[in-house]
Write a protein that holds these residues in place. Structure first.
Motif: not given
Length: 339
Positions: A42-43, A68-69, A46-49, A105-106
């Motif tokens: 959960i990058l 997630w981390s 992704y959250v920003d998108a 990229e992330d």
């Protein structure tokens, strides 16, 4: 780590057994080099998108977006005896080109930090054909993606749809790993129907099955034979559909409503991950449609919490050990899929 480097490392012994014999204890099996083919990250991108595109993941899935981390994932891998994980994007699927690039990229940044622990399957902005082809080349050639993740349907366009053929032609040229992940159908009975509220209960295996049947019916695997396609969740509903769909496809072909195809032969071209509940029944159900060569390991972390996976995995490992299949499922099949 790109795919070529990963395969080279595999040949150097990353996937090799460290001892002989098949009937070993679960403790001894911890020495295997194990690859998790079904896990998510959960990058932040992704959250920003999701925020930028006004996508409410919890409302769509009926399930909260898990936390997630990297650190927690590495701890889970250590606890579970998993050596390497192929990370894939979360759901809901993102079809925006700019977001797909940021997410990839992330992923690449994480994999550069932990090259011996993580690889990734790239996000492609399906059903955008030109954008998906461009992102596939960028993610695999520039970022080192080991393959791609594709949704069962993207904005209502299902895998197997001829509109997606140019994308699959590009993937086929590179002998690509293609990991399917379910996506909700566009129109569902969401009010007062539990299966329309919680996607993981019914709709996700249903939509995966719908997509794979569409690929088989439309000859996608025959047109693009170099693809290495992974079906999630112990084959979803495909074990049930083997007899029914096989008979229906024959009848439809006889009526000139579709091209003739061998349903069982089509299934033999697929790989299947064990994410979900393989024990006590689904593993044997999967063997009704797949050979042991086609089965690979998956966890669905973090959507399934670590303690739950560890309990399920112990049951699965005990059964694999009893059957002498630890090396087959955890090592040999993973290596063959990534070659």
């Amino acid at each position: 780590m790109n795919r070529r480097e990963f395969i080279k490392l595999s040949g150097a012994g990353f996937l090799a057994m460290t001892f002989g014999g098949l009937n070993m204890s679960t403790d001894a099996a911890e020495k295997f080099s194990r690859i998790d083919f079904h896990a998510h990250a959960i990058l932040p991108s992704y959250v920003d998108a999701l925020k930028r595109l006004n996508i409410d993941a919890a409302a769509i899935e009926g399930f909260p977006l898990p936390k997630w981390s990297v650190e927690e994932h590495l701890q889970f891998m250590s606890d579970a005896g998993i050596d390497f994980t192929i990370l894939s994007p979360a759901t809901p699927h993102i079809s925006d080109c700019k977001s797909a690039r940021a997410i990839n990229e992330d992923f690449a940044q994480i994999c550069r930090r932990f090259p011996e622990k993580f690889g990734f399957a790239a996000t492609l902005p399906f059903p955008n054909v030109e954008g998906s082809i461009e992102e596939f080349h960028y993610a695999t050639e520039k970022l080192g993606a080991l393959g791609v993740k594709v949704a069962s349907n993207s904005d209502g366009v299902y895998l197997g749809d001829k509109r997606l053929d140019p994308i699959f032609a590009a993937l086929n040229e590179k002998n690509s790993l293609v990991i399917i992940h379910p996506s909700p159908a566009q129109f569902l009975p969401r009010e007062n129907v539990v299966t329309g509220k919680v996607m993981a209960l019914f709709e996700y295996p249903a939509d995966t099955t719908r997509a794979v049947l569409n690929m088989l019916a439309n000859g996608t695997l025959e047109k693009f034979p170099r693809l290495k396609v992974v079906v999630p969740h112990c084959g979803s509903f495909l074990p049930y559909m083997k007899q029914r769909a096989g008979a229906m496809f024959q009848m439809l072909a006889a009526m000139n409503l579709m091209e003739p195809m061998n349903f069982a032969a089509g299934l033999s071209k697929l790989f299947f991950d064990t994410a979900g509940d393989p024990m006590p029944e689904q593993f044997d159900m999967l063997l009704k449609i797949a050979s042991l060569d086609q089965i690979i390991f998956g966890t669905d972390y973090p959507y399934v919490p670590a303690p739950v996976i560890l309990r399920k995995k112990k049951l699965f490992d005990d059964e694999l050990s009893r059957r002498g299949l630890m090396e087959k499922i955890y090592v040999d099949n993973a290596k063959n899929l990534l070659e």
